[in-house]
Design a protein around this motif. Sequence first.
Motif, PDB file in Angstrom:
ATOM      1  N   GLY A  48       0.809  -1.210   0.000  1.00 32.27           N
ATOM      2  CA  GLY A  48       0.000   0.000   0.000  1.00 32.27           C
ATOM      3  C   GLY A  48       0.839   1.255   0.000  1.00 32.27           C
ATOM      4  O   GLY A  48       0.551   2.215  -0.735  1.00 32.27           O
ATOM      5  N   LEU A  49       1.886   1.265   0.805  1.00 28.95           N
ATOM      6  CA  LEU A  49       2.786   2.416   0.839  1.00 28.95           C
ATOM      7  C   LEU A  49       3.465   2.616  -0.512  1.00 28.95           C
ATOM      8  O   LEU A  49       3.642   3.754  -0.979  1.00 28.95           O
ATOM      9  CB  LEU A  49       3.839   2.227   1.935  1.00 28.95           C
ATOM     10  CG  LEU A  49       3.412   2.552   3.357  1.00 28.95           C
ATOM     11  CD1 LEU A  49       4.494   2.128   4.350  1.00 28.95           C
ATOM     12  CD2 LEU A  49       3.111   4.032   3.529  1.00 28.95           C
ATOM     13  N   ARG A  50       3.864   1.508  -1.152  1.00 24.76           N
ATOM     14  CA  ARG A  50       4.530   1.619  -2.454  1.00 24.76           C
ATOM     15  C   ARG A  50       3.612   2.283  -3.472  1.00 24.76           C
ATOM     16  O   ARG A  50       4.041   3.141  -4.255  1.00 24.76           O
ATOM     17  CB  ARG A  50       4.934   0.218  -2.933  1.00 24.76           C
ATOM     18  CG  ARG A  50       5.683   0.205  -4.257  1.00 24.76           C
ATOM     19  CD  ARG A  50       6.131  -1.203  -4.601  1.00 24.76           C
ATOM     20  NE  ARG A  50       7.050  -1.737  -3.591  1.00 24.76           N
ATOM     21  CZ  ARG A  50       7.532  -2.978  -3.611  1.00 24.76           C
ATOM     22  NH1 ARG A  50       7.180  -3.807  -4.585  1.00 24.76           N
ATOM     23  NH2 ARG A  50       8.358  -3.378  -2.674  1.00 24.76           N
ATOM     24  N   ARG A  51       2.336   1.915  -3.469  1.00 25.81           N
ATOM     25  CA  ARG A  51       1.401   2.510  -4.410  1.00 25.81           C
ATOM     26  C   ARG A  51       1.166   3.989  -4.105  1.00 25.81           C
ATOM     27  O   ARG A  51       1.114   4.825  -5.012  1.00 25.81           O
ATOM     28  CB  ARG A  51       0.076   1.736  -4.366  1.00 25.81           C
ATOM     29  CG  ARG A  51       0.156   0.387  -5.074  1.00 25.81           C
ATOM     30  CD  ARG A  51      -0.956  -0.546  -4.613  1.00 25.81           C
ATOM     31  NE  ARG A  51      -1.019  -1.768  -5.413  1.00 25.81           N
ATOM     32  CZ  ARG A  51      -0.153  -2.775  -5.309  1.00 25.81           C
ATOM     33  NH1 ARG A  51       0.853  -2.707  -4.435  1.00 25.81           N
ATOM     34  NH2 ARG A  51      -0.281  -3.851  -6.065  1.00 25.81           N
TER      35      ARG A  51
ATOM     36  N   THR B   7       4.569   7.398   5.182  1.00 20.74           N
ATOM     37  CA  THR B   7       5.030   6.423   6.166  1.00 20.74           C
ATOM     38  C   THR B   7       3.827   5.892   6.939  1.00 20.74           C
ATOM     39  O   THR B   7       2.721   6.432   6.851  1.00 20.74           O
ATOM     40  CB  THR B   7       6.012   7.060   7.167  1.00 20.74           C
ATOM     41  OG1 THR B   7       5.299   8.018   7.979  1.00 20.74           O
ATOM     42  CG2 THR B   7       7.158   7.757   6.461  1.00 20.74           C
ATOM     43  N   THR B   8       4.064   4.858   7.718  1.00 20.88           N
ATOM     44  CA  THR B   8       2.996   4.349   8.574  1.00 20.88           C
ATOM     45  C   THR B   8       2.601   5.383   9.620  1.00 20.88           C
ATOM     46  O   THR B   8       1.468   5.370  10.096  1.00 20.88           O
ATOM     47  CB  THR B   8       3.434   3.051   9.266  1.00 20.88           C
ATOM     48  OG1 THR B   8       4.708   3.242   9.898  1.00 20.88           O
ATOM     49  CG2 THR B   8       3.550   1.907   8.259  1.00 20.88           C
ATOM     50  N   PHE B   9       3.504   6.283   9.974  1.00 18.27           N
ATOM     51  CA  PHE B   9       3.161   7.371  10.886  1.00 18.27           C
ATOM     52  C   PHE B   9       2.020   8.213  10.307  1.00 18.27           C
ATOM     53  O   PHE B   9       1.126   8.635  11.046  1.00 18.27           O
ATOM     54  CB  PHE B   9       4.393   8.245  11.145  1.00 18.27           C
ATOM     55  CG  PHE B   9       4.136   9.410  12.060  1.00 18.27           C
ATOM     56  CD1 PHE B   9       4.305   9.284  13.435  1.00 18.27           C
ATOM     57  CD2 PHE B   9       3.721  10.635  11.556  1.00 18.27           C
ATOM     58  CE1 PHE B   9       4.061  10.358  14.281  1.00 18.27           C
ATOM     59  CE2 PHE B   9       3.471  11.711  12.393  1.00 18.27           C
ATOM     60  CZ  PHE B   9       3.649  11.570  13.756  1.00 18.27           C
ATOM     61  N   ASP B  10       2.048   8.460   9.005  1.00 15.68           N
ATOM     62  CA  ASP B  10       0.980   9.241   8.371  1.00 15.68           C
ATOM     63  C   ASP B  10      -0.372   8.548   8.545  1.00 15.68           C
ATOM     64  O   ASP B  10      -1.384   9.201   8.806  1.00 15.68           O
ATOM     65  CB  ASP B  10       1.277   9.430   6.882  1.00 15.68           C
ATOM     66  CG  ASP B  10       2.508  10.272   6.641  1.00 15.68           C
ATOM     67  OD1 ASP B  10       2.704  11.267   7.361  1.00 15.68           O
ATOM     68  OD2 ASP B  10       3.296   9.925   5.733  1.00 15.68           O
ATOM     69  N   PHE B  11      -0.387   7.228   8.391  1.00 15.02           N
ATOM     70  CA  PHE B  11      -1.636   6.488   8.555  1.00 15.02           C
ATOM     71  C   PHE B  11      -2.163   6.603   9.983  1.00 15.02           C
ATOM     72  O   PHE B  11      -3.342   6.863  10.210  1.00 15.02           O
ATOM     73  CB  PHE B  11      -1.432   5.003   8.228  1.00 15.02           C
ATOM     74  CG  PHE B  11      -1.102   4.713   6.798  1.00 15.02           C
ATOM     75  CD1 PHE B  11      -1.483   5.561   5.777  1.00 15.02           C
ATOM     76  CD2 PHE B  11      -0.412   3.557   6.470  1.00 15.02           C
ATOM     77  CE1 PHE B  11      -1.181   5.280   4.460  1.00 15.02           C
ATOM     78  CE2 PHE B  11      -0.101   3.265   5.158  1.00 15.02           C
ATOM     79  CZ  PHE B  11      -0.481   4.111   4.153  1.00 15.02           C
TER      80      PHE B  11
ATOM     81  N   VAL C 126       8.475  -0.293   7.187  1.00 16.03           N
ATOM     82  CA  VAL C 126       7.111  -0.463   7.683  1.00 16.03           C
ATOM     83  C   VAL C 126       7.151  -0.792   9.171  1.00 16.03           C
ATOM     84  O   VAL C 126       7.624  -1.850   9.576  1.00 16.03           O
ATOM     85  CB  VAL C 126       6.377  -1.588   6.921  1.00 16.03           C
ATOM     86  CG1 VAL C 126       4.980  -1.795   7.487  1.00 16.03           C
ATOM     87  CG2 VAL C 126       6.312  -1.256   5.437  1.00 16.03           C
ATOM     88  N   TRP C 127       6.654   0.151   9.989  1.00 17.83           N
ATOM     89  CA  TRP C 127       6.639  -0.036  11.439  1.00 17.83           C
ATOM     90  C   TRP C 127       5.212   0.057  11.945  1.00 17.83           C
ATOM     91  O   TRP C 127       4.368   0.709  11.329  1.00 17.83           O
ATOM     92  CB  TRP C 127       7.492   1.033  12.140  1.00 17.83           C
ATOM     93  CG  TRP C 127       8.849   1.243  11.550  1.00 17.83           C
ATOM     94  CD1 TRP C 127       9.263   2.298  10.801  1.00 17.83           C
ATOM     95  CD2 TRP C 127       9.982   0.365  11.651  1.00 17.83           C
ATOM     96  NE1 TRP C 127      10.574   2.143  10.422  1.00 17.83           N
ATOM     97  CE2 TRP C 127      11.043   0.962  10.933  1.00 17.83           C
ATOM     98  CE3 TRP C 127      10.197  -0.874  12.267  1.00 17.83           C
ATOM     99  CZ2 TRP C 127      12.296   0.375  10.822  1.00 17.83           C
ATOM    100  CZ3 TRP C 127      11.454  -1.456  12.162  1.00 17.83           C
ATOM    101  CH2 TRP C 127      12.483  -0.839  11.454  1.00 17.83           C
ATOM    102  N   GLY C 128       4.971  -0.562  13.066  1.00 18.44           N
ATOM    103  CA  GLY C 128       3.632  -0.488  13.650  1.00 18.44           C
ATOM    104  C   GLY C 128       3.478  -1.478  14.783  1.00 18.44           C
ATOM    105  O   GLY C 128       4.466  -1.939  15.368  1.00 18.44           O
ATOM    106  N   GLN C 129       2.228  -1.816  15.094  1.00 17.44           N
ATOM    107  CA  GLN C 129       1.921  -2.706  16.204  1.00 17.44           C
ATOM    108  C   GLN C 129       2.611  -4.061  16.012  1.00 17.44           C
ATOM    109  O   GLN C 129       2.460  -4.710  14.978  1.00 17.44           O
ATOM    110  CB  GLN C 129       0.409  -2.912  16.305  1.00 17.44           C
ATOM    111  CG  GLN C 129      -0.037  -3.771  17.461  1.00 17.44           C
ATOM    112  CD  GLN C 129       0.154  -3.070  18.803  1.00 17.44           C
ATOM    113  OE1 GLN C 129       0.328  -1.858  18.853  1.00 17.44           O
ATOM    114  NE2 GLN C 129       0.143  -3.828  19.874  1.00 17.44           N
ATOM    115  N   GLY C 130       3.390  -4.471  17.007  1.00 13.45           N
ATOM    116  CA  GLY C 130       4.081  -5.747  16.914  1.00 13.45           C
ATOM    117  C   GLY C 130       5.347  -5.709  16.082  1.00 13.45           C
ATOM    118  O   GLY C 130       6.023  -6.732  15.926  1.00 13.45           O
ATOM    119  N   PHE C 131       5.680  -4.569  15.492  1.00 13.48           N
ATOM    120  CA  PHE C 131       6.911  -4.414  14.710  1.00 13.48           C
ATOM    121  C   PHE C 131       7.379  -2.969  14.901  1.00 13.48           C
ATOM    122  O   PHE C 131       7.283  -2.135  14.005  1.00 13.48           O
ATOM    123  CB  PHE C 131       6.666  -4.715  13.229  1.00 13.48           C
ATOM    124  CG  PHE C 131       7.891  -5.141  12.477  1.00 13.48           C
ATOM    125  CD1 PHE C 131       8.199  -6.476  12.297  1.00 13.48           C
ATOM    126  CD2 PHE C 131       8.758  -4.198  11.966  1.00 13.48           C
ATOM    127  CE1 PHE C 131       9.344  -6.866  11.615  1.00 13.48           C
ATOM    128  CE2 PHE C 131       9.903  -4.563  11.275  1.00 13.48           C
ATOM    129  CZ  PHE C 131      10.192  -5.918  11.101  1.00 13.48           C
TER     130      PHE C 131
END
Length: 358
Positions: A25-28, A53-57, A277-282
Amino acid sequence: PLVALGTVADVVRLDANNRRLVAQGLRRIRAGAMPPGVAALFRAAGRRPEVATTFDFGFALGPRINAAGRLADMTLGIECLLTDDPGRADELARLLDGINRERRDIEGGMRDQAIRLAESLFGMQQAVEGQDKAQAGMPAAISVFDPEFHEGVVGIVASRLKDRHHRPVFVFAASGAEGKSHELKGSGRSIPGFHLRDALDLVAKRHPGVLLRFGGHAMAAGCTIARDQFPVFERALAQVAAEWLDAATLTRRLETDGPIDREYLRVELVDTLHREVWGQGFAPPTFSDEVEVVSQRLVGEKHLSLKLRLAGQPVDGIWFGQTEPLPPRVRLAFRLDADEWQGVRRLRLMVEGAELPR
């Protein structure tokens, strides 16, 4: 893009498959291939999709979508994501941005009042980070209510209080117009080691009739109680927490990757990390090291701006939500970030916590 946004914004665990989906999704999005509503939300939030970035989401797009469900009509966010009309998407994104600003204002006032209630009810001043709060007079679980609280924001405020005090927290608001309902709706957030839904079940068994409805899971739950039963609930939840939690569980801990070599203290590493890609559990890398505090000052009345010396190198730092000053030397946990001033990008430490002398 929608799968990536939903996965991160709803704090879904990034196992191997979910992480691949978010990466695609980020790549697109970075390539400009996204629904008009997602592009419009990036513009409304002042974020750049080409470096998404996932921060934006999690902290820019997600809160604007969720704000509609908290304060207005959740279908506004759904329509924004589904529309194929760029003009309508921009209109909805601007509307969601305005609702989110209102949400932040309401949340800020509620958060400050909730903090005052938590600390005044239990006869304590704000505990210094790292102090044993169990010895400072704070119970093992916190419940707060104010007639002015907004039902749509209780969960966010509960999460803020939980992070601040490292305790299970329930925040209640009157269910109905102008806070006059005889029922209170509460939203709770917990810490590792305390199953919030099971705790509510035990409260219900010990005090039949106090909980009118409840549900949830280990880390988040909700319940409805009669307004005159709030003191009973408050004492009952604190009692369960006192039985289930010990001093070690009630001590906030941060896992870190330890010190970072001076050669990596550069903006280029920040860019590399942001592309991942960072987030919950990573979780993104969090480092820790002893620093010299050269100077410090409050900005925006609630954030600590720092001039530090790390491994002999001067570096700026920011600790959001921290107002207590730091000693001249202290061990900090931090993430790497960058800020820009007059066209020049510089490394900055995002402070996550401090290990203070007892």
